[in-house]
Design a protein around this motif. Structure first.
Motif, PDB file in Angstrom:
ATOM      1  N   ASP A   1      44.909  44.410  22.819  1.00  0.00           N
ATOM      2  CA  ASP A   1      43.647  44.811  22.228  1.00  0.00           C
ATOM      3  C   ASP A   1      43.386  46.137  22.819  1.00  0.00           C
ATOM      4  O   ASP A   1      43.277  47.455  22.183  1.00  0.00           O
ATOM      5  CB  ASP A   1      42.348  44.225  22.045  1.00  0.00           C
ATOM      6  CG  ASP A   1      42.746  42.923  21.052  1.00  0.00           C
ATOM      7  OD1 ASP A   1      43.437  42.935  20.278  1.00  0.00           O
ATOM      8  OD2 ASP A   1      41.958  41.855  21.308  1.00  0.00           O
ATOM      9  N   LEU A   2      43.237  46.176  24.238  1.00  0.00           N
ATOM     10  CA  LEU A   2      42.836  47.397  24.954  1.00  0.00           C
ATOM     11  C   LEU A   2      43.874  48.456  24.775  1.00  0.00           C
ATOM     12  O   LEU A   2      43.726  49.576  24.577  1.00  0.00           O
ATOM     13  CB  LEU A   2      42.630  47.012  26.355  1.00  0.00           C
ATOM     14  CG  LEU A   2      42.072  48.277  27.214  1.00  0.00           C
ATOM     15  CD1 LEU A   2      40.821  48.797  26.661  1.00  0.00           C
ATOM     16  CD2 LEU A   2      41.714  47.920  28.753  1.00  0.00           C
ATOM     17  N   ASN A   3      45.146  48.059  24.875  1.00  0.00           N
ATOM     18  CA  ASN A   3      46.373  49.026  24.934  1.00  0.00           C
ATOM     19  C   ASN A   3      46.573  49.762  23.416  1.00  0.00           C
ATOM     20  O   ASN A   3      47.126  50.715  23.286  1.00  0.00           O
ATOM     21  CB  ASN A   3      47.715  48.336  25.274  1.00  0.00           C
ATOM     22  CG  ASN A   3      47.761  48.198  26.614  1.00  0.00           C
ATOM     23  OD1 ASN A   3      46.897  48.738  27.488  1.00  0.00           O
ATOM     24  ND2 ASN A   3      48.679  47.202  27.151  1.00  0.00           N
ATOM     25  N   ASN A   4      45.858  49.069  22.465  1.00  0.00           N
ATOM     26  CA  ASN A   4      45.575  49.688  21.288  1.00  0.00           C
ATOM     27  C   ASN A   4      44.451  50.323  21.137  1.00  0.00           C
ATOM     28  O   ASN A   4      44.176  51.295  19.999  1.00  0.00           O
ATOM     29  CB  ASN A   4      45.801  48.805  20.131  1.00  0.00           C
ATOM     30  CG  ASN A   4      47.578  48.364  20.018  1.00  0.00           C
ATOM     31  OD1 ASN A   4      48.161  49.228  19.423  1.00  0.00           O
ATOM     32  ND2 ASN A   4      47.879  47.427  20.447  1.00  0.00           N
ATOM     33  N   LYS A   5      43.400  50.283  21.831  1.00  0.00           N
ATOM     34  CA  LYS A   5      42.013  50.575  21.575  1.00  0.00           C
ATOM     35  C   LYS A   5      41.887  52.095  22.191  1.00  0.00           C
ATOM     36  O   LYS A   5      41.247  52.927  21.675  1.00  0.00           O
ATOM     37  CB  LYS A   5      40.898  49.877  22.186  1.00  0.00           C
ATOM     38  CG  LYS A   5      39.544  50.019  21.938  1.00  0.00           C
ATOM     39  CD  LYS A   5      38.836  49.025  22.623  1.00  0.00           C
ATOM     40  CE  LYS A   5      36.952  49.510  22.233  1.00  0.00           C
ATOM     41  NZ  LYS A   5      36.283  48.571  22.750  1.00  0.00           N
ATOM     42  N   GLU A   6      42.249  52.135  23.634  1.00  0.00           N
ATOM     43  CA  GLU A   6      42.094  53.344  24.228  1.00  0.00           C
ATOM     44  C   GLU A   6      43.483  54.209  24.441  1.00  0.00           C
ATOM     45  O   GLU A   6      44.405  53.464  24.837  1.00  0.00           O
ATOM     46  CB  GLU A   6      41.650  53.052  25.743  1.00  0.00           C
ATOM     47  CG  GLU A   6      40.264  52.403  25.638  1.00  0.00           C
ATOM     48  CD  GLU A   6      39.012  53.253  25.265  1.00  0.00           C
ATOM     49  OE1 GLU A   6      39.337  54.256  25.294  1.00  0.00           O
ATOM     50  OE2 GLU A   6      37.971  52.431  24.881  1.00  0.00           O
ATOM     51  N   LYS A   7      43.379  55.428  23.886  1.00  0.00           N
ATOM     52  CA  LYS A   7      44.697  56.187  23.852  1.00  0.00           C
ATOM     53  C   LYS A   7      45.075  56.720  25.214  1.00  0.00           C
ATOM     54  O   LYS A   7      46.205  56.892  25.570  1.00  0.00           O
ATOM     55  CB  LYS A   7      44.501  57.404  22.876  1.00  0.00           C
ATOM     56  CG  LYS A   7      44.282  57.023  21.675  1.00  0.00           C
ATOM     57  CD  LYS A   7      44.154  58.289  20.751  1.00  0.00           C
ATOM     58  CE  LYS A   7      44.128  58.017  19.131  1.00  0.00           C
ATOM     59  NZ  LYS A   7      43.757  59.164  18.399  1.00  0.00           N
TER      60      LYS A   7
END
Length: 207
Positions: A54-60
């Motif tokens: 989730d985080l690797n897709n949430k924050e660029k």
């Protein structure tokens, strides 16, 4: 049982641009006091880019990943980690590796570590895959990793299993995924024709 290649979890944030960077076990990364604190030499376990969390897709500009280190030979100490190259993730590309060498520099870290005991559970369960007997031997639970030992007993010549991919296991209604790059094979000298498959089972890591 000692975890063969203890993982080191990390997070990299690009504070200037919307880029994601990861570390590569085989390039631009070294432990300066490796012979002092670590044991026998093994091949680092490959950790591909994790583009599903989730985080690797949430924050660029933020990436969370892990690298594999050599086994610790001391109960505690300090890892002197030196990084000289980072890999930049490229999402919009036909390249399956999704990375390119993009940034060089020098970053030094001193990481205190303490070896923690693992818990072993002897198992006595059997099943069949393609008509071949499969036995679940042992489950080893450590703070950073869980290892499932599976015995593949195969004496037939015409049909044999070279490797076995497990998707996941369920423990107390919680699904834990198998690391597709985290398995290794060894021979059971006590049972001729038997391969021992050790599979890394992990829950998605959050920081």
């Amino acid at each position: 049982m000692q975890i063969k290649e203890p993982p080191l979890f990390y997070e990299i944030e690009d504070t200037a641009k919307d880029n994601q960077y990861m570390m590569d076990d085989n390039e631009g990364l070294s432990v300066e006091n490796e012979y002092e604190i670590m044991g026998y030499k093994t091949f680092p376990r490959y950790s591909p880019p994790d583009l599903t969390s989730d985080l690797n897709n949430k924050e660029k500009n933020v990436y969370q990943g892990k690298i594999s280190l050599q086994p610790l030979k001391k109960d505690e100490g300090t890892i002197k980690l030196k990084i000289t190259t980072l890999q930049r993730l490229i999402r919009d590309t036909s390249d399956q590796n999704n990375v390119t060498t993009a940034y060089e520099g020098e970053w030094n870290f001193e990481i205190p570590v303490t070896k923690q005991p693992s818990i072993e559970y002897e198992l006595d369960q059997e099943t069949e895959v393609e008509g071949l007997p499969i036995r679940f031997n042992k489950l080893t639970i450590a703070p950073t990793e869980t290892i499932l030992d599976v015995a593949i007993h195969d004496k037939r010549v015409k049909k044999r299993i070279e490797f076995l991919n497990l998707d996941h296991i369920t423990i107390n209604n919680k699904i834990l995924e198998a690391d597709p790059y985290g398995g290794y094979l060894s021979y059971d000298n006590g049972l001729p024709g038997t391969l021992i498959l050790s599979v890394s089972i992990e829950e998605k890591q959050s920081f």
